[in-house]
Design a protein around this motif. Sequence first.
Motif, PDB file in Angstrom:
ATOM      1  N   CYS A 180      75.528  59.598  13.222  1.00 28.35           N
ATOM      2  CA  CYS A 180      76.230  60.348  12.483  1.00 28.35           C
ATOM      3  C   CYS A 180      75.425  61.622  11.893  1.00 28.35           C
ATOM      4  O   CYS A 180      76.202  62.541  11.412  1.00 28.35           O
ATOM      5  CB  CYS A 180      77.292  59.806  11.728  1.00 28.35           C
TER       6      CYS A 180
ATOM      7  N   CYS B 286      70.959  57.891  11.759  1.00 31.09           N
ATOM      8  CA  CYS B 286      71.944  57.367  12.476  1.00 31.09           C
ATOM      9  C   CYS B 286      72.626  58.625  13.211  1.00 31.09           C
ATOM     10  O   CYS B 286      72.330  59.732  13.239  1.00 31.09           O
ATOM     11  CB  CYS B 286      73.001  57.126  11.544  1.00 31.09           C
TER      12      CYS B 286
ATOM     13  N   HIS C 217      78.725  53.109   8.540  1.00 25.09           N
ATOM     14  CA  HIS C 217      78.029  54.500   7.992  1.00 25.09           C
ATOM     15  C   HIS C 217      78.106  54.115   6.511  1.00 25.09           C
ATOM     16  O   HIS C 217      77.863  55.393   5.815  1.00 25.09           O
ATOM     17  CB  HIS C 217      78.875  55.523   8.612  1.00 25.09           C
TER      18      HIS C 217
ATOM     19  N   CYS D 169      72.205  54.560   7.400  1.00 22.26           N
ATOM     20  CA  CYS D 169      73.402  53.972   7.421  1.00 22.26           C
ATOM     21  C   CYS D 169      73.375  52.666   7.807  1.00 22.26           C
ATOM     22  O   CYS D 169      72.457  52.061   8.749  1.00 22.26           O
ATOM     23  CB  CYS D 169      74.247  54.576   8.763  1.00 22.26           C
TER      24      CYS D 169
HETATM   25 ZN   LIG Z   1      76.025  56.737  10.191  1.00 22.57          ZN
END
Ligand SMILES: [Zn+2]
Length: 404
Positions: A258, A256, A246, A263
């Motif tokens: 996340c 991503c 990340h 990332c």
């Molecule tokens: Zn990420």
Amino acid sequence: MPKDTLSLFLKQKNIAEVLKVLHLEQAVSRAKIAALTGVAPSTVSSIVDKLEKEQIVEYIEGSLAPSSIGRPPLLLRYNPTSFYVLGIEINLLGSQVMIVGIDGAVVLKREIIIKARDNPGNVLSHLADMAAQVIAESEIEQNRIIGIGVSFRGLIDRHSGRVQRSTSLPEWENINIVEGFKARFGLPVYAENNANAMVLGETRFGAGCGKKNVLGVIIEEGIGGGIIINGRLYLGMHSAAGELGHMSVASSGPICHCGNRGCLRTLASESAIETNAIRIMKTGVKTLLKSHPETERPAITAQDVVDASSRGDQVSREIILEAAGYLGTALVNLTNLLSPELIIFNYGTLTSYQPFTRRVTELISERSYSKEIGTPETAISLLGLDAVGVGAASVVMDRLLAAN
Ligand SMILES: [Zn+2]
């Protein structure tokens, strides 16, 4: 009672210091133990005699530099049959349970395939059954097994053993991965992130033996990182250090899991390679890549791209070198920040493909700020597919034998 003998020894300060040095150095002379611990040489000798009598340590022949005169010094190490640790790797595809000797050797292992949708509780109880089976088959006395290490792909609360975050296995969030093993086996159980486990295992028993500052990089469906500083795992606040996947490397890159953009895992992981290959194939460009029938997922695997590149497919080669470019950039930044001696890659589809790792290594040597003085070596995991399992076992050894 070997395990109880060890616990008693670990309660005595000087003996604990000697046991710690033996674990961290692997093979070491009595003189060096005295130098490293600050314990008087005569005391070290009597401690070593005691440990040898209990068959916890043994002597091996050391080696001398060619110009040296006299007998090689005798080195001490743990007796490989004195203690064992269970190492467990929970991972998509291959999850492993293994018994690892105190010398890092894998005595026996079993593997199961898990899928993202499998119920975590069922997987954990299946792994515990496998652990019991492996112990029984190994015929190792239970009182020689000193603990269990469990590794997982994600952020883990190391105190409770609870999974805090996992982008690849979200079903496992809030699941406790140590309690069940503790209750069933009555042993100390420690949880660790898989890349942290891998870099620790490699530093104690693999490609990083003897090194003090090491980075570990796992590239598979996602990307993981682990950091060793001054011989110890660097964890940071909340044990969240090393989340290389990340690291933000392209401010307007792909989104991503996340929630961020650009990332590293969206640009240099196996899944990124697969996504890029599919996107490029849709443009109708000439390539050796062929997608699998619709029933199979993914339609293209990173292995397909590596195979096509090996057969001379230019499109595949460019996809791989582009990913290597992003990883190289991230590792140049980490080299500038941490100045590691060695960067170890897992034994994976991309990382064991030479043109990929060669490009990454070139970038590190060409672009690191310290290039005139020296840049880190790079290596592929020596423990291979066992690296994370042996690493999980190393976490237990570090906690029990070498706690600060
Ligand atoms: Zn990420």
